[in-house]
Write a protein that holds these residues in place. Sequence first.
Motif, PDB file in Angstrom:
ATOM      1  N   GLU A  86      12.903  24.902  26.992  1.00 39.96           N
ATOM      2  CA  GLU A  86      11.509  24.502  26.758  1.00 39.96           C
ATOM      3  C   GLU A  86      10.631  24.779  27.966  1.00 39.96           C
ATOM      4  O   GLU A  86       9.409  24.748  27.867  1.00 39.96           O
ATOM      5  CB  GLU A  86      11.421  23.032  26.327  1.00 39.96           C
ATOM      6  CG  GLU A  86      11.907  22.855  24.894  1.00 39.96           C
ATOM      7  CD  GLU A  86      11.551  21.534  24.262  1.00 39.96           C
ATOM      8  OE1 GLU A  86      11.090  20.627  24.978  1.00 39.96           O
ATOM      9  OE2 GLU A  86      11.730  21.404  23.039  1.00 39.96           O
ATOM     10  N   LEU A  87      11.237  25.044  29.110  1.00 37.21           N
ATOM     11  CA  LEU A  87      10.431  25.487  30.242  1.00 37.21           C
ATOM     12  C   LEU A  87      10.332  27.007  30.253  1.00 37.21           C
ATOM     13  O   LEU A  87       9.796  27.601  31.177  1.00 37.21           O
ATOM     14  CB  LEU A  87      11.030  24.963  31.542  1.00 37.21           C
ATOM     15  CG  LEU A  87      10.833  23.450  31.741  1.00 37.21           C
ATOM     16  CD1 LEU A  87      11.716  22.931  32.856  1.00 37.21           C
ATOM     17  CD2 LEU A  87       9.378  23.122  32.027  1.00 37.21           C
ATOM     18  N   GLY A  88      10.856  27.638  29.208  1.00 36.55           N
ATOM     19  CA  GLY A  88      10.718  29.089  29.065  1.00 36.55           C
ATOM     20  C   GLY A  88      11.827  29.893  29.727  1.00 36.55           C
ATOM     21  O   GLY A  88      11.723  31.107  29.838  1.00 36.55           O
ATOM     22  N   PHE A  89      12.890  29.223  30.146  1.00 39.31           N
ATOM     23  CA  PHE A  89      13.954  29.939  30.852  1.00 39.31           C
ATOM     24  C   PHE A  89      15.128  30.277  29.946  1.00 39.31           C
ATOM     25  O   PHE A  89      15.410  29.566  28.981  1.00 39.31           O
ATOM     26  CB  PHE A  89      14.478  29.095  32.025  1.00 39.31           C
ATOM     27  CG  PHE A  89      13.444  28.817  33.065  1.00 39.31           C
ATOM     28  CD1 PHE A  89      12.927  29.839  33.847  1.00 39.31           C
ATOM     29  CD2 PHE A  89      12.965  27.524  33.256  1.00 39.31           C
ATOM     30  CE1 PHE A  89      11.966  29.586  34.808  1.00 39.31           C
ATOM     31  CE2 PHE A  89      11.991  27.260  34.208  1.00 39.31           C
ATOM     32  CZ  PHE A  89      11.491  28.286  34.986  1.00 39.31           C
ATOM     33  N   ALA A  90      15.800  31.360  30.289  1.00 34.71           N
ATOM     34  CA  ALA A  90      17.134  31.685  29.781  1.00 34.71           C
ATOM     35  C   ALA A  90      17.217  31.844  28.257  1.00 34.71           C
ATOM     36  O   ALA A  90      18.273  31.646  27.669  1.00 34.71           O
ATOM     37  CB  ALA A  90      18.154  30.640  30.244  1.00 34.71           C
ATOM     38  N   HIS A  91      16.104  32.229  27.609  1.00 33.71           N
ATOM     39  CA  HIS A  91      16.166  32.428  26.160  1.00 33.71           C
ATOM     40  C   HIS A  91      17.131  33.548  25.796  1.00 33.71           C
ATOM     41  O   HIS A  91      17.768  33.516  24.753  1.00 33.71           O
ATOM     42  CB  HIS A  91      14.775  32.732  25.606  1.00 33.71           C
ATOM     43  CG  HIS A  91      13.970  31.497  25.392  1.00 33.71           C
ATOM     44  ND1 HIS A  91      13.571  31.051  24.162  1.00 33.71           N
ATOM     45  CD2 HIS A  91      13.506  30.587  26.274  1.00 33.71           C
ATOM     46  CE1 HIS A  91      12.888  29.936  24.283  1.00 33.71           C
ATOM     47  NE2 HIS A  91      12.832  29.631  25.568  1.00 33.71           N
ATOM     48  N   GLU A  92      17.224  34.555  26.654  1.00 33.43           N
ATOM     49  CA  GLU A  92      18.085  35.694  26.341  1.00 33.43           C
ATOM     50  C   GLU A  92      19.557  35.333  26.465  1.00 33.43           C
ATOM     51  O   GLU A  92      20.411  35.976  25.872  1.00 33.43           O
ATOM     52  CB  GLU A  92      17.769  36.873  27.274  1.00 33.43           C
ATOM     53  CG  GLU A  92      16.361  37.460  27.083  1.00 33.43           C
ATOM     54  CD  GLU A  92      15.256  36.579  27.679  1.00 33.43           C
ATOM     55  OE1 GLU A  92      15.584  35.635  28.438  1.00 33.43           O
ATOM     56  OE2 GLU A  92      14.073  36.834  27.379  1.00 33.43           O
ATOM     57  N   LYS A  93      19.841  34.295  27.254  1.00 27.15           N
ATOM     58  CA  LYS A  93      21.242  33.911  27.444  1.00 27.15           C
ATOM     59  C   LYS A  93      21.610  32.716  26.583  1.00 27.15           C
ATOM     60  O   LYS A  93      22.548  31.986  26.895  1.00 27.15           O
ATOM     61  CB  LYS A  93      21.487  33.565  28.917  1.00 27.15           C
ATOM     62  CG  LYS A  93      21.208  34.707  29.869  1.00 27.15           C
ATOM     63  CD  LYS A  93      21.880  34.454  31.226  1.00 27.15           C
ATOM     64  CE  LYS A  93      21.531  35.542  32.204  1.00 27.15           C
ATOM     65  NZ  LYS A  93      20.094  35.499  32.611  1.00 27.15           N
ATOM     66  N   ARG A  94      20.876  32.491  25.490  1.00 29.94           N
ATOM     67  CA  ARG A  94      21.087  31.239  24.784  1.00 29.94           C
ATOM     68  C   ARG A  94      22.451  31.130  24.128  1.00 29.94           C
ATOM     69  O   ARG A  94      22.980  30.041  23.984  1.00 29.94           O
ATOM     70  CB  ARG A  94      19.966  30.986  23.782  1.00 29.94           C
ATOM     71  CG  ARG A  94      19.812  32.000  22.681  1.00 29.94           C
ATOM     72  CD  ARG A  94      18.671  31.562  21.768  1.00 29.94           C
ATOM     73  NE  ARG A  94      18.435  32.499  20.688  1.00 29.94           N
ATOM     74  CZ  ARG A  94      17.679  33.587  20.813  1.00 29.94           C
ATOM     75  NH1 ARG A  94      17.104  33.862  21.969  1.00 29.94           N
ATOM     76  NH2 ARG A  94      17.519  34.407  19.797  1.00 29.94           N
ATOM     77  N   LYS A  95      23.034  32.264  23.742  1.00 30.98           N
ATOM     78  CA  LYS A  95      24.356  32.198  23.082  1.00 30.98           C
ATOM     79  C   LYS A  95      25.432  31.702  24.030  1.00 30.98           C
ATOM     80  O   LYS A  95      26.105  30.709  23.730  1.00 30.98           O
ATOM     81  CB  LYS A  95      24.723  33.573  22.520  1.00 30.98           C
ATOM     82  CG  LYS A  95      24.461  33.659  21.043  1.00 30.98           C
ATOM     83  CD  LYS A  95      25.542  34.416  20.293  1.00 30.98           C
ATOM     84  CE  LYS A  95      25.341  34.186  18.808  1.00 30.98           C
ATOM     85  NZ  LYS A  95      24.512  35.225  18.185  1.00 30.98           N
ATOM     86  N   PRO A  96      25.670  32.377  25.182  1.00 28.46           N
ATOM     87  CA  PRO A  96      26.698  31.865  26.091  1.00 28.46           C
ATOM     88  C   PRO A  96      26.418  30.441  26.559  1.00 28.46           C
ATOM     89  O   PRO A  96      27.358  29.650  26.686  1.00 28.46           O
ATOM     90  CB  PRO A  96      26.661  32.843  27.269  1.00 28.46           C
ATOM     91  CG  PRO A  96      25.479  33.708  27.073  1.00 28.46           C
ATOM     92  CD  PRO A  96      25.120  33.655  25.640  1.00 28.46           C
ATOM     93  N   ILE A  97      25.148  30.096  26.756  1.00 26.41           N
ATOM     94  CA  ILE A  97      24.837  28.728  27.200  1.00 26.41           C
ATOM     95  C   ILE A  97      25.296  27.721  26.152  1.00 26.41           C
ATOM     96  O   ILE A  97      25.918  26.704  26.464  1.00 26.41           O
ATOM     97  CB  ILE A  97      23.327  28.574  27.486  1.00 26.41           C
ATOM     98  CG1 ILE A  97      22.966  29.381  28.735  1.00 26.41           C
ATOM     99  CG2 ILE A  97      22.952  27.110  27.681  1.00 26.41           C
ATOM    100  CD1 ILE A  97      21.494  29.383  29.082  1.00 26.41           C
ATOM    101  N   LEU A  98      25.020  28.042  24.882  1.00 28.02           N
ATOM    102  CA  LEU A  98      25.428  27.118  23.822  1.00 28.02           C
ATOM    103  C   LEU A  98      26.950  27.023  23.753  1.00 28.02           C
ATOM    104  O   LEU A  98      27.507  25.939  23.532  1.00 28.02           O
ATOM    105  CB  LEU A  98      24.858  27.580  22.476  1.00 28.02           C
ATOM    106  CG  LEU A  98      25.051  26.601  21.323  1.00 28.02           C
ATOM    107  CD1 LEU A  98      24.289  25.309  21.569  1.00 28.02           C
ATOM    108  CD2 LEU A  98      24.596  27.205  20.008  1.00 28.02           C
ATOM    109  N   ALA A  99      27.635  28.154  23.984  1.00 31.12           N
ATOM    110  CA  ALA A  99      29.105  28.133  23.935  1.00 31.12           C
ATOM    111  C   ALA A  99      29.654  27.235  25.037  1.00 31.12           C
ATOM    112  O   ALA A  99      30.547  26.402  24.786  1.00 31.12           O
ATOM    113  CB  ALA A  99      29.649  29.554  24.079  1.00 31.12           C
ATOM    114  N   VAL A 100      29.101  27.363  26.244  1.00 30.31           N
ATOM    115  CA  VAL A 100      29.544  26.508  27.352  1.00 30.31           C
ATOM    116  C   VAL A 100      29.295  25.048  27.000  1.00 30.31           C
ATOM    117  O   VAL A 100      30.129  24.168  27.240  1.00 30.31           O
ATOM    118  CB  VAL A 100      28.800  26.890  28.650  1.00 30.31           C
ATOM    119  CG1 VAL A 100      29.071  25.881  29.744  1.00 30.31           C
ATOM    120  CG2 VAL A 100      29.205  28.285  29.094  1.00 30.31           C
TER     121      VAL A 100
END
Lengths: 120, 109, 224
Positions: free
Chosen positions: A84-98
């Motif tokens: 929501e602060l606009g960061f890491a949208h492109e890495k959202r898949k690995p972040i969700l997996a972690v």
Amino acid sequence: MGILSWFKYRSPFGIAFMLQRITGVVLLLYLCLHLVYLTSLQSKELYESLTSLTVSKQFFVFDSLLILCGIFHGLNGLRIVVHELGFAHEKRKPILAVLVVLTILGWVLGSYILYTALGD
Amino acid sequence: MRGFEPIAWIFQALTGIAMVFLITAHFLTTHANHEMLSYENAVSRLGSFEYKVFYFFLLLFVTFHAFNGLRAIILDTDGGMRRKKVVNAVISVIALVAFFYGAFLLSRF
Amino acid sequence: MRLLIRRFDEKSYWQSFEVPVKRGMTVLDALFYVRENLDPTLAFRASCRMGICGSCAVKINGKPRLACETQISKFKKEIKVEPIDNFKVIRDLVTEFEGFFAKHKKVKPYLIAEADYENPVEWLQTPKELSRYYVFSLCIKCGACASVCPASATLNGYLGPAALVSAYRFNEDSRDNGKEERLKIVSDSVGVWRCHSAMECSEVCPKQIEPAKAIQLLRRSLLR
Ligand code: HEM
Ligand code: SF4
Ligand code: FES
């Protein structure tokens, strides 16, 4: 479809949204119960009769589910704050997996701590 | 800054982040072993200044966060948005009642 | 290939068609085949046939896609085509877009700037300035994002991903002076605050615009 349409989305992120909402409401209801419960601290007898009922192996399933709700909601909340602060949208898949892995680890650990504290 | 919404959003995030630590601490102080939950221990904890401060902030953060979250859910609907003012007012009152009830319980020790 | 189409004419029902498959055929080609050879009453919208106009977004096997950009060979058994969600169905695959475009207009999707038309000069922009908004200017207003957004589903007034993408696109344009006006519009309670990062829009956008990111970047600029 009304508000049921909040629960029909199928991307992993849509599912995380739906779970954030459900666990948020569960925690809200628990908060209200918790405040009512703590009223019992006014009287030693009442408090002890309540804790002997709820701090028990029979209640462990509910406690454990509550831990799961709390850990998922908290960790997923951190993920949402980052996005929501606009960061890491492109890495959202690995972040969700972690996040899923951390949630399971935290759940097992929290439940273990609680279970050992319950004793025999 | 533009009205209440941006502030609500930032506080939703900040209280959330703070609660990750506060609730973990709360869980560990009450469930690491269940001696901690005996009536005497609970009362002596609540009587100490440090714990009073700790619980005061936890209470403040959690009531804001939980009821602001509920507000967001209700305002996501047509019916809720149509009565936005009523929703905001009713949720604020319920949140204040919950907060002051918790603070009242805290003040008894 | 079996084509199952969700039709609507007063009431909604499924109808099945058998379509011969050719190499390179798209779902849109299949819809045209049905209309020309099997059932001339089938209603659907399409114009450019090349992913530019945004008319042909439909739900294909559950996911909103551009019919003209979706190869039939992608699917094995059958293809289910439905109108996209969160829009009122007018007939068959055709949905009502008035409200969607009205929201787009609301965010003032044009450059707001003083121009001297008597002595026109070029408006220079560096590649770096262009790159701040370029990807968000690729939106074709297909509505796929709004059709999967949980907030759009339950709140008619919500501006929705596409309009907010446009607001961000113009706000980040170095030639524009309308930032404050637009920020005021998008920070209304039916604006950016209704987004809860379900990310469904970013997952389905055929132009890979990441509308959810545009919304959050708007929020970030609201903090200043
Ligand atoms: C442990 C740390 C916590 C974190 C990091 C956290 C984080 C968040 C965040 C970021 C949101 C906003 C989601 C959105 O924009 O949709 C949220 C929503 C919410 N939270 Fe929490 N939260 C925490 C604990 C709690 C607790 C303890 C409660 C209840 C007592 C709670 C109740 C809610 C509710 C009701 C919502 C609204 C859900 C929604 O909009 O779908 N949260 N939380
Ligand atoms: S943002 Fe993407 S999905 Fe939404 S209308 Fe524009 S092109 Fe379509
Ligand atoms: S027909 Fe124009 S985008 Fe598909």
